[in-house]
Design an enzyme around this catalytic site. Sequence first.
Site, mmCIF file in Angstrom:
data_model
loop_
_atom_site.group_PDB
_atom_site.id
_atom_site.type_symbol
_atom_site.label_atom_id
_atom_site.label_comp_id
_atom_site.label_asym_id
_atom_site.label_seq_id
_atom_site.Cartn_x
_atom_site.Cartn_y
_atom_site.Cartn_z
ATOM 1 N N GLY A 71 6.615 -2.620 4.930
ATOM 2 C CA GLY A 71 5.204 -2.300 5.131
ATOM 3 C C GLY A 71 4.321 -3.434 4.644
ATOM 4 O O GLY A 71 4.780 -4.550 4.420
ATOM 5 N N SER A 73 2.035 -5.422 2.003
ATOM 6 C CA SER A 73 2.176 -5.530 0.544
ATOM 7 C C SER A 73 0.914 -5.997 -0.169
ATOM 8 O O SER A 73 0.964 -6.477 -1.302
ATOM 9 C CB SER A 73 3.346 -6.461 0.209
ATOM 10 O OG SER A 73 3.041 -7.745 0.697
ATOM 11 N N TYR A 134 -4.931 -0.380 0.466
ATOM 12 C CA TYR A 134 -3.520 -0.560 0.114
ATOM 13 C C TYR A 134 -3.110 0.385 -1.017
ATOM 14 O O TYR A 134 -2.077 1.065 -0.938
ATOM 15 C CB TYR A 134 -3.331 -2.029 -0.295
ATOM 16 C CG TYR A 134 -2.031 -2.354 -0.976
ATOM 17 C CD1 TYR A 134 -0.826 -2.307 -0.273
ATOM 18 C CD2 TYR A 134 -1.998 -2.723 -2.332
ATOM 19 C CE1 TYR A 134 0.372 -2.611 -0.910
ATOM 20 C CE2 TYR A 134 -0.812 -3.034 -2.960
ATOM 21 C CZ TYR A 134 0.369 -2.975 -2.246
ATOM 22 O OH TYR A 134 1.554 -3.279 -2.874
ATOM 23 N N LYS A 138 -0.346 3.563 -1.257
ATOM 24 C CA LYS A 138 0.714 3.721 -2.263
ATOM 25 C C LYS A 138 0.624 5.100 -2.920
ATOM 26 O O LYS A 138 1.645 5.727 -3.215
ATOM 27 C CB LYS A 138 0.630 2.599 -3.304
ATOM 28 C CG LYS A 138 0.952 1.224 -2.726
ATOM 29 C CD LYS A 138 2.358 1.198 -2.153
ATOM 30 C CE LYS A 138 2.724 -0.081 -1.470
ATOM 31 N NZ LYS A 138 4.097 -0.078 -0.932
HETATM 32 C C1 15L Z 1 0.949 -5.650 -5.439
HETATM 33 O O1 15L Z 1 1.101 -4.447 -5.265
HETATM 34 C C2 15L Z 1 1.239 -6.618 -4.357
HETATM 35 O O2 15L Z 1 2.292 -6.212 -3.520
HETATM 36 C C3 15L Z 1 1.486 -8.012 -4.884
HETATM 37 O O3 15L Z 1 1.404 -8.907 -3.802
HETATM 38 C C4 15L Z 1 0.491 -8.398 -5.982
HETATM 39 O O4 15L Z 1 -0.817 -8.432 -5.451
HETATM 40 C C5 15L Z 1 0.575 -7.378 -7.090
HETATM 41 O O5 15L Z 1 0.355 -6.075 -6.591
HETATM 42 C C6 15L Z 1 -0.415 -7.658 -8.213
HETATM 43 O O6 15L Z 1 -1.215 -6.785 -8.552
HETATM 44 O O7 15L Z 1 -0.341 -8.746 -8.776
#
Ligand code: 15L
Length: 267
Positions: A71, A73, A134, A138
């Site tokens: 998916g 990210s 995003y 989640k």
């Molecule tokens: C996440 O969930 C992302 O997938 C990753 O790319 C980063 O952005 C990470 O969080 C983060 O908060 O550093």
Amino acid sequence: MHRVLITGAGGGIGRSLRETLHGVYPVLRVSDRVDIGPARAGEEVDRTELADRAAVERMVEGCDGIIHLGGISGENTWEKILEGNIVGLYNVFEAARLAGVKRIVMATSNHAVGFYRRDQTINHNVMVRPDSRYGVSKAFSEALGSLYSDKHGIGFFGVRIGNFGTRPIDKRRLSIWISPRDLTQLVRIGLEHPDIRYEIVYGVSNNRRSWYDNSNAVRLGYRPQDDSEPYAAEVLAKEPAGADPIAERRQGGTFCAEEYSAETERD
Ligand code: 15L
């Protein structure tokens, strides 16, 4: 666990787990929408678009456990999030139910709770507080996991991953960093612990600057080996000055500040 599927196996975390879990289970099925190279001994390689239900059912067929990393990210348009992280996710869960999958280890994210302040310590029981579309996707994955656990008996292990890498890359990541070996340990707990029905844990190393009470992971046997502190002086020396105040105050950082338009800040 005989056959374990890794979705999103071409991404950073997927490539790492493909290595660290090599030979741990009799068959590792690795899948992505892009070419991820040929199968090695003990591997099956698959290429699937998560939005294609029939293809997802073929991808999941015969698997005992799934590590779902596929998916989108990071923050993106609603259309992309909807396709990858809502429709695609639902397809994976439905396929898992049909195939009799026993466990799903889900890469959820710190961004499901990113609007908590940095001076707060949060545990696995806090209400979700997403900082982005995003992050909402989640939180949706955690709710879907709860439904499929309660209604269909699929064990769900949601790992709210902080920031994965061989070392922490900035000040915020000193609090949320997770090393490859610590994430591997957590994923194995999610697949192998006998008692998991529905659990949320934080995917972070043993960071001295952590914002999380990760006692639920510890209860399940997690003993992280790494701590971001030895990198702190170097990381902080490179930290640019003048960060956005919202990003600076909130755990989700820039995910909170992007598109921000509230006139007064919620506590
Ligand atoms: C996440 O969930 C992302 O997938 C990753 O790319 C980063 O952005 C990470 O969080 C983060 O908060 O550093």
